[in-house]
Structures are given as C-alpha cells and as structure tokens.
Write a protein that holds these residues in place. Structure first.
Motif, mmCIF file in Angstrom:
data_model
loop_
_atom_site.group_PDB
_atom_site.id
_atom_site.type_symbol
_atom_site.label_atom_id
_atom_site.label_comp_id
_atom_site.label_asym_id
_atom_site.label_seq_id
_atom_site.Cartn_x
_atom_site.Cartn_y
_atom_site.Cartn_z
ATOM 1 N N VAL A 143 71.537 28.976 -42.433
ATOM 2 C CA VAL A 143 70.514 29.641 -41.485
ATOM 3 C C VAL A 143 69.235 28.995 -41.820
ATOM 4 C CG1 VAL A 143 69.244 31.566 -40.812
ATOM 5 C CG2 VAL A 143 71.521 31.844 -41.268
ATOM 6 N N ILE A 144 68.732 28.190 -41.131
ATOM 7 C CA ILE A 144 67.467 27.127 -41.474
ATOM 8 C C ILE A 144 66.348 28.167 -41.388
ATOM 9 C CG2 ILE A 144 66.444 25.041 -41.385
ATOM 10 C CD1 ILE A 144 69.119 24.969 -42.524
ATOM 11 N N PHE A 145 65.265 28.206 -42.160
ATOM 12 C CA PHE A 145 64.115 28.572 -41.957
ATOM 13 C C PHE A 145 63.049 27.965 -42.546
ATOM 14 C CE2 PHE A 145 60.825 31.571 -44.193
ATOM 15 C CZ PHE A 145 60.397 32.532 -43.093
ATOM 16 N N ILE A 146 62.085 27.837 -41.615
ATOM 17 C CA ILE A 146 60.796 27.002 -41.990
ATOM 18 C C ILE A 146 59.761 27.776 -42.483
ATOM 19 C CG2 ILE A 146 59.097 25.214 -41.362
ATOM 20 C CD1 ILE A 146 62.400 24.101 -41.277
ATOM 21 N N ASP A 147 59.364 27.859 -43.813
ATOM 22 C CA ASP A 147 58.043 28.515 -44.089
ATOM 23 C C ASP A 147 57.022 27.399 -44.152
ATOM 24 O OD1 ASP A 147 56.165 29.865 -45.458
ATOM 25 O OD2 ASP A 147 57.234 29.819 -47.266
ATOM 26 N N THR A 148 56.172 27.486 -43.009
ATOM 27 C CA THR A 148 55.018 26.718 -42.839
ATOM 28 C C THR A 148 53.819 26.653 -43.912
ATOM 29 O OG1 THR A 148 53.971 28.257 -41.375
ATOM 30 C CG2 THR A 148 55.615 27.032 -40.373
ATOM 31 N N GLY A 149 53.701 27.886 -44.541
ATOM 32 C CA GLY A 149 52.716 28.343 -45.416
ATOM 33 C C GLY A 149 51.557 28.830 -44.894
ATOM 34 N N MET A 150 51.865 29.506 -43.487
ATOM 35 C CA MET A 150 50.994 29.952 -42.559
ATOM 36 C C MET A 150 51.332 31.567 -42.126
ATOM 37 S SD MET A 150 47.875 28.646 -42.596
ATOM 38 C CE MET A 150 47.227 27.022 -42.667
ATOM 39 N N LEU A 151 52.765 31.628 -42.555
ATOM 40 C CA LEU A 151 53.458 32.888 -42.138
ATOM 41 C C LEU A 151 52.854 34.231 -42.445
ATOM 42 C CD1 LEU A 151 57.050 31.746 -42.242
ATOM 43 C CD2 LEU A 151 55.748 31.638 -40.144
ATOM 44 N N PHE A 152 52.921 35.176 -41.802
ATOM 45 C CA PHE A 152 52.721 36.390 -42.398
ATOM 46 C C PHE A 152 53.557 36.864 -43.588
ATOM 47 C CE2 PHE A 152 51.876 36.697 -37.817
ATOM 48 C CZ PHE A 152 50.564 37.640 -37.912
ATOM 49 N N ALA A 153 52.942 37.536 -44.336
ATOM 50 C CA ALA A 153 53.612 37.931 -45.516
ATOM 51 C C ALA A 153 54.894 38.898 -45.138
ATOM 52 C CB ALA A 153 52.791 38.579 -46.768
ATOM 53 N N GLN A 192 68.511 28.995 -45.805
ATOM 54 C CA GLN A 192 67.696 27.882 -46.617
ATOM 55 C C GLN A 192 66.385 27.935 -45.853
ATOM 56 O OE1 GLN A 192 70.119 24.541 -45.848
ATOM 57 N NE2 GLN A 192 71.945 25.296 -45.902
ATOM 58 N N THR A 193 65.507 28.017 -46.858
ATOM 59 C CA THR A 193 64.014 28.016 -46.814
ATOM 60 C C THR A 193 63.615 26.452 -46.792
ATOM 61 O OG1 THR A 193 63.567 30.206 -47.240
ATOM 62 C CG2 THR A 193 61.831 28.810 -47.099
ATOM 63 N N HIS A 194 62.880 25.952 -45.803
ATOM 64 C CA HIS A 194 62.486 24.444 -45.885
ATOM 65 C C HIS A 194 60.619 24.692 -45.739
ATOM 66 C CE1 HIS A 194 66.243 22.617 -45.892
ATOM 67 N NE2 HIS A 194 66.867 23.488 -45.352
ATOM 68 N N THR A 195 60.149 23.858 -46.531
ATOM 69 C CA THR A 195 58.806 23.783 -46.506
ATOM 70 C C THR A 195 58.125 22.565 -46.154
ATOM 71 O OG1 THR A 195 58.590 23.286 -48.921
ATOM 72 C CG2 THR A 195 58.502 25.681 -48.248
ATOM 73 N N PRO A 196 56.897 22.504 -45.682
ATOM 74 C CA PRO A 196 56.474 21.018 -45.492
ATOM 75 C C PRO A 196 56.206 20.218 -46.728
ATOM 76 C CG PRO A 196 55.088 22.777 -44.529
ATOM 77 C CD PRO A 196 55.988 23.376 -45.379
ATOM 78 N N GLN A 197 56.286 18.830 -46.520
ATOM 79 C CA GLN A 197 55.905 18.035 -47.502
ATOM 80 C C GLN A 197 54.653 18.173 -48.004
ATOM 81 O OE1 GLN A 197 56.678 13.753 -46.872
ATOM 82 N NE2 GLN A 197 57.919 14.171 -45.161
ATOM 83 N N LEU A 198 54.587 18.388 -49.435
ATOM 84 C CA LEU A 198 53.164 18.926 -50.343
ATOM 85 C C LEU A 198 52.225 17.865 -50.088
ATOM 86 C CD1 LEU A 198 53.957 20.903 -53.401
ATOM 87 C CD2 LEU A 198 52.825 21.637 -51.179
ATOM 88 N N GLN A 199 52.798 16.447 -50.335
ATOM 89 C CA GLN A 199 51.794 15.154 -50.317
ATOM 90 C C GLN A 199 51.270 15.227 -48.707
ATOM 91 O OE1 GLN A 199 53.973 11.807 -51.433
ATOM 92 N NE2 GLN A 199 52.112 10.536 -51.790
ATOM 93 N N LEU A 200 52.008 15.175 -47.801
ATOM 94 C CA LEU A 200 51.499 15.046 -46.383
ATOM 95 C C LEU A 200 50.502 16.107 -46.086
ATOM 96 C CD1 LEU A 200 52.081 13.471 -44.067
ATOM 97 C CD2 LEU A 200 54.208 15.114 -43.320
ATOM 98 N N LEU A 201 50.781 17.685 -46.551
ATOM 99 C CA LEU A 201 49.699 18.527 -46.413
ATOM 100 C C LEU A 201 48.646 18.236 -47.030
ATOM 101 C CD1 LEU A 201 51.400 22.119 -46.607
ATOM 102 C CD2 LEU A 201 50.603 20.864 -44.633
ATOM 103 N N SER A 202 48.732 17.673 -48.257
ATOM 104 C CA SER A 202 47.453 17.537 -48.884
ATOM 105 C C SER A 202 46.421 16.280 -48.314
ATOM 106 C CB SER A 202 47.743 17.404 -50.670
ATOM 107 O OG SER A 202 48.310 16.095 -50.456
#
Ligand code: SF4
Length: 247
Positions: A67-77, A96-106
């Motif tokens: 089960v693929i879940f994207i944690d955008t960093g902007m979700l509700f707690a 499976q929780t996937h997140t954005p690339q930190l380097q790209l975000l920064s």
C-alpha cells in the motif's frame, strides 16, 4: 534480469485492462491479487475519508499487498495517525510511506509556501514525483477513485491502461451511499476529520471542510481551477524520464 525486462508490455497492459473492465469490487480485486500479475500490484492510498473501504476489500484477499502512501510533508497530523490506526485495524502489513526528495524541496520550496504561488508545481514536487518513483516498478496500481467524485473522475472505468501500467478502480461504480453502507456493515474506523465536516482529505493547506450540500471534492484546492493533484494523470515513467527540470 533488469528491472525493465520484468515489466509487462503496453500491449499486454491494454488487453488485460480491457478484460478486467467487466468486473468491479471484490471480484476484480481477487482476479488481480490472486492472478498471474500478483506480486506486481500496489494499492495507492491517501488514507483519506473513504480509504478504509478499498483497503478493507484488499486486506480480506491479501493483507501483504503493498500500500503506497505519499507523505507530502503538508498532511494533517490526523491523516498520519489514521494511517497507522487503519493499517493495524485491517492487518495491513506492507504500508509503504514515501516522501518528496529533500534536496528538491530545499531547492524549490524551502519555506513550504510553494502551494500559495504554484499549486501545480507544489503537487508535482511533493506528490507526483515521489509517487512516480514509488510506482515505477509495479504493473498494476489499484486506486479508490469513484465516478461520483465528479470532474475528471466522472468517466472512470474499473480498469484502464496507461503505458505499461494498468490502473484499476474497483470502486469506480460505487455510490456515496454504498461507501457509507460498507463503513457501517464492516464497522470501519473513520478518519478523525470526517466528524468535523471533511469529506475529501488531502494536504492541510489545500483542504477545507464542506458546507451542507457541497460536492464531495469541493473542499480541495478551493478557489483554484485545479481538481486533481496529478498523480493519476500521467504514466509512472522511469525516474530519469519523470523528473521535471526545476531550474
Ligand atoms: S495539495 Fe497543496 S500542499 Fe499538497 S502538494 Fe498539492 S499544492 Fe502542495
């Protein structure tokens, strides 16, 4: 054997999707999760307001399904806690929780306010990119999209090919009433924000609660023409083809 050589062809994806279109719900999921493509199948879930229905149907057949879940960093707690509560309740063992690339975000959203200036760009970096990476090696993606959500979802079929992938929508034909009845029948836990008037739940800055009588997705990207984040719009390509030039 390379990763690419294990993928089905676009022609096979098309033919298989056509053959699945007559099915829906649990019957369709059994065909997929117990058929020859098992092991190459993932469920896409936002762990939103209606997610429990699809996940319950999947868990009844194979609770080890990715089960693929994207944690955008902007979700509700509340969404993050619901992910854990629901996974435990259903016995899902491969969330499976996937997140954005930190380097790209920064680089493109260092202050976390890109959604105010460029919602499409924000969804691209926070959702579409990590989703494409997470899904690139799966042949079949199962989603919880439904026709009654309207707009781009109004014409959904239960299965469609997209390049070398098949996108499956077992609940495409389900109504809001059927979703509600399934929640009650199976006594499924609700997302905590449903009680506060949220019917479709995405990132906190781009989601508002609904007023009486509003369409289920009216609270998403309110004030923008945007109605979808974009993860279902394009084939999930190899990373080198998928990555956007942000310079
Ligand atoms: S929903 Fe809003 S905050 Fe979330 S990725 Fe898209 S634009 Fe950004």
């Amino acid at each position: 054997m390379s990763t690419h050589s294990r993928r089905i062809t676009a022609a096979r994806a098309y033919i298989t999707a056509q053959s699945w279109r007559a099915l829906e719900g649990s019957a369709l999921l059994k065909e997929i999760l117990q058929g020859p493509l098992r092991g190459k199948v993932a469920v896409s879930s936002s762990f939103g307001a209606e997610a429990a229905v699809l996940l319950h149907l999947v868990a009844e057949i194979d609770p080890t399904t990715p089960v693929i879940f994207i944690d955008t960093g902007m979700l509700f707690a509340e969404t993050l806690s619901y992910r854990d509560t629901l996974a435990q309740h259903l016995g899902l063992s491969n969330v499976q929780t996937h997140t954005p690339q930190l380097q790209l975000l920064s680089s493109v959203d260092p202050d976390g306010d890109l959604h105010l200036r460029d919602a499409h760009g924000c969804c691209q970096v926070r959702k579409v990119e990590p989703y494409g990476q997470a899904m690139r090696n799966f042949d079949v993606i199962i989603t919880g999209r439904k026709r009654f959500h309207g707009d781009a979802r109004s014409d959904l079929t239960s299965a469609e090919s997209s390049g070398r992938q098949i996108k499956v929508n077992p609940l495409a034909n389900w109504s809001a009433r059927e979703i509600e009845e399934y929640f009650l029948l199976k006594q499924l836990p609700r997302h905590p924000l449903v009680d506060f008037g949220y019917k479709s739940i995405g990132c906190a800055p781009c989601t508002r609660k609904l007023d009486a009588g509003e369409d289920v997705r009216a609270g998403r990207w309110c004030g923008h023409a945007k109605t979808e984040c974009g993860i279902h719009n394009a084939p999930n390509l190899e990373p080198e083809k998928h990555l956007v030039n942000w310079s």
